[in-house]
Design a protein around this motif. Structure first.
Motif, PDB file in Angstrom:
ATOM      1  N   ARG A   2      12.576  20.479  -6.634  1.00  0.00           N
ATOM      2  CA  ARG A   2      13.052  19.265  -5.867  1.00  0.00           C
ATOM      3  C   ARG A   2      13.851  18.438  -7.011  1.00  0.00           C
ATOM      4  NH1 ARG A   2      13.032  20.523  -0.840  1.00  0.00           N
ATOM      5  NH2 ARG A   2      11.263  20.766   0.262  1.00  0.00           N
ATOM      6  N   SER A   3      13.592  18.070  -8.078  1.00  0.00           N
ATOM      7  CA  SER A   3      14.000  17.474  -8.853  1.00  0.00           C
ATOM      8  C   SER A   3      15.577  17.791  -9.573  1.00  0.00           C
ATOM      9  CB  SER A   3      13.337  17.141 -10.064  1.00  0.00           C
ATOM     10  OG  SER A   3      12.954  18.185 -11.080  1.00  0.00           O
ATOM     11  N   ASN A   4      15.751  18.874  -9.428  1.00  0.00           N
ATOM     12  CA  ASN A   4      16.912  19.653  -9.782  1.00  0.00           C
ATOM     13  C   ASN A   4      18.023  19.387  -8.799  1.00  0.00           C
ATOM     14  OD1 ASN A   4      18.291  21.696 -11.482  1.00  0.00           O
ATOM     15  ND2 ASN A   4      18.191  23.287  -9.986  1.00  0.00           N
ATOM     16  N   HIS A   5      17.909  18.738  -7.524  1.00  0.00           N
ATOM     17  CA  HIS A   5      18.913  18.249  -6.632  1.00  0.00           C
ATOM     18  C   HIS A   5      20.072  17.405  -7.344  1.00  0.00           C
ATOM     19  CE1 HIS A   5      16.241  19.780  -3.575  1.00  0.00           C
ATOM     20  NE2 HIS A   5      17.507  20.186  -2.958  1.00  0.00           N
ATOM     21  N   LYS A   6      19.715  16.455  -8.145  1.00  0.00           N
ATOM     22  CA  LYS A   6      20.794  15.635  -8.723  1.00  0.00           C
ATOM     23  C   LYS A   6      21.486  16.322  -9.788  1.00  0.00           C
ATOM     24  CE  LYS A   6      18.420  10.850  -8.560  1.00  0.00           C
ATOM     25  NZ  LYS A   6      17.660  10.251  -9.126  1.00  0.00           N
ATOM     26  N   THR A   7      20.900  17.262 -10.710  1.00  0.00           N
ATOM     27  CA  THR A   7      21.760  18.057 -11.544  1.00  0.00           C
ATOM     28  C   THR A   7      22.830  18.962 -10.928  1.00  0.00           C
ATOM     29  OG1 THR A   7      19.781  18.011 -12.997  1.00  0.00           O
ATOM     30  CG2 THR A   7      21.516  19.714 -13.286  1.00  0.00           C
ATOM     31  N   LEU A   8      22.259  19.366  -9.511  1.00  0.00           N
ATOM     32  CA  LEU A   8      23.384  20.525  -9.081  1.00  0.00           C
ATOM     33  C   LEU A   8      24.174  19.546  -8.463  1.00  0.00           C
ATOM     34  CD1 LEU A   8      20.453  22.865  -7.417  1.00  0.00           C
ATOM     35  CD2 LEU A   8      22.107  23.347  -9.052  1.00  0.00           C
ATOM     36  N   TYR A   9      24.128  18.539  -7.941  1.00  0.00           N
ATOM     37  CA  TYR A   9      25.150  17.620  -7.026  1.00  0.00           C
ATOM     38  C   TYR A   9      26.071  17.268  -8.297  1.00  0.00           C
ATOM     39  CZ  TYR A   9      23.308  18.025  -2.509  1.00  0.00           C
ATOM     40  OH  TYR A   9      22.841  18.427  -1.383  1.00  0.00           O
ATOM     41  N   VAL A  41      26.821  27.266  -7.605  1.00  0.00           N
ATOM     42  CA  VAL A  41      25.908  25.996  -7.367  1.00  0.00           C
ATOM     43  C   VAL A  41      25.467  25.795  -5.935  1.00  0.00           C
ATOM     44  CG1 VAL A  41      26.083  23.379  -7.425  1.00  0.00           C
ATOM     45  CG2 VAL A  41      27.106  24.735  -9.397  1.00  0.00           C
ATOM     46  N   MET A  42      26.383  26.274  -5.062  1.00  0.00           N
ATOM     47  CA  MET A  42      25.808  26.115  -3.657  1.00  0.00           C
ATOM     48  C   MET A  42      24.700  26.899  -3.348  1.00  0.00           C
ATOM     49  SD  MET A  42      27.609  23.464  -2.334  1.00  0.00           S
ATOM     50  CE  MET A  42      27.143  23.686  -0.457  1.00  0.00           C
ATOM     51  N   ASN A  43      24.896  27.876  -3.718  1.00  0.00           N
ATOM     52  CA  ASN A  43      23.494  29.208  -3.711  1.00  0.00           C
ATOM     53  C   ASN A  43      22.351  28.638  -4.114  1.00  0.00           C
ATOM     54  OD1 ASN A  43      25.019  31.022  -2.415  1.00  0.00           O
ATOM     55  ND2 ASN A  43      25.570  32.124  -4.096  1.00  0.00           N
ATOM     56  N   GLU A  44      22.506  27.851  -5.273  1.00  0.00           N
ATOM     57  CA  GLU A  44      21.347  27.114  -5.853  1.00  0.00           C
ATOM     58  C   GLU A  44      20.702  25.896  -4.956  1.00  0.00           C
ATOM     59  OE1 GLU A  44      21.223  26.187 -10.273  1.00  0.00           O
ATOM     60  OE2 GLU A  44      23.141  27.634 -10.455  1.00  0.00           O
ATOM     61  N   LEU A  45      21.621  25.421  -4.519  1.00  0.00           N
ATOM     62  CA  LEU A  45      21.245  24.289  -3.642  1.00  0.00           C
ATOM     63  C   LEU A  45      20.676  24.891  -2.183  1.00  0.00           C
ATOM     64  CD1 LEU A  45      24.168  21.898  -3.913  1.00  0.00           C
ATOM     65  CD2 LEU A  45      21.940  21.114  -4.094  1.00  0.00           C
ATOM     66  N   LYS A  46      21.097  25.801  -1.860  1.00  0.00           N
ATOM     67  CA  LYS A  46      20.485  26.538  -0.795  1.00  0.00           C
ATOM     68  C   LYS A  46      18.867  27.100  -1.018  1.00  0.00           C
ATOM     69  CE  LYS A  46      24.400  28.350   1.527  1.00  0.00           C
ATOM     70  NZ  LYS A  46      25.329  29.434   1.875  1.00  0.00           N
ATOM     71  N   GLN A  47      18.797  27.382  -2.318  1.00  0.00           N
ATOM     72  CA  GLN A  47      17.439  28.015  -2.908  1.00  0.00           C
ATOM     73  C   GLN A  47      16.664  26.724  -2.761  1.00  0.00           C
ATOM     74  OE1 GLN A  47      18.247  30.319  -6.191  1.00  0.00           O
ATOM     75  NE2 GLN A  47      18.674  32.040  -4.943  1.00  0.00           N
TER      76      GLN A  47
END
Length: 101
Positions: A2-9, A41-47
């Motif tokens: 969950r904390s990875n969202h900011k990094t991905l965005y 990145v979009m695939n990582e966000l989906k995961q």
């Protein structure tokens, strides 16, 4: 995860900025590479699933605005290219028509 969202965005934000620069420089190879980065990145966000962190909403809104501007920039570039191609086509027709004389 969950904390990875900011990094991905933030990665999406960076990709968008670099895509705008590449478009302005007519660097289409870079745009293709950035398209692949974006897909990753979009695939990582989906995961990662949905985020429960409301702080990411500000980042998402900022990215949305940047993407909207990038799309507008792409549309302008497309229109400019279309006009140039039509101009070249018309010039070729003139040469062909008057070159016969």
């Amino acid at each position: 995860m969950r904390s990875n969202h900011k990094t991905l965005y933030k990665s999406l934000h960076d990709i968008t900025i670099r895509a705008g620069k590449a478009l302005g420089e007519n660097d289409f190879e870079m745009l293709v590479r950035l398209g692949q980065e974006h897909e990753n990145v979009m695939n990582e966000l989906k995961q990662a699933g949905l985020s429960d962190d409301f702080d990411v909403l500000g980042i998402i809104n900022e990215i949305k605005n940047e993407v909207d501007e990038l799309v507008a920039q792409m549309e302008r570039k497309r229109d400019e290219t279309s006009k140039e191609l039509k101009k070249i086509g018309n010039e070729k027709k003139l040469v062909a028509a008057y070159g016969r004389f």
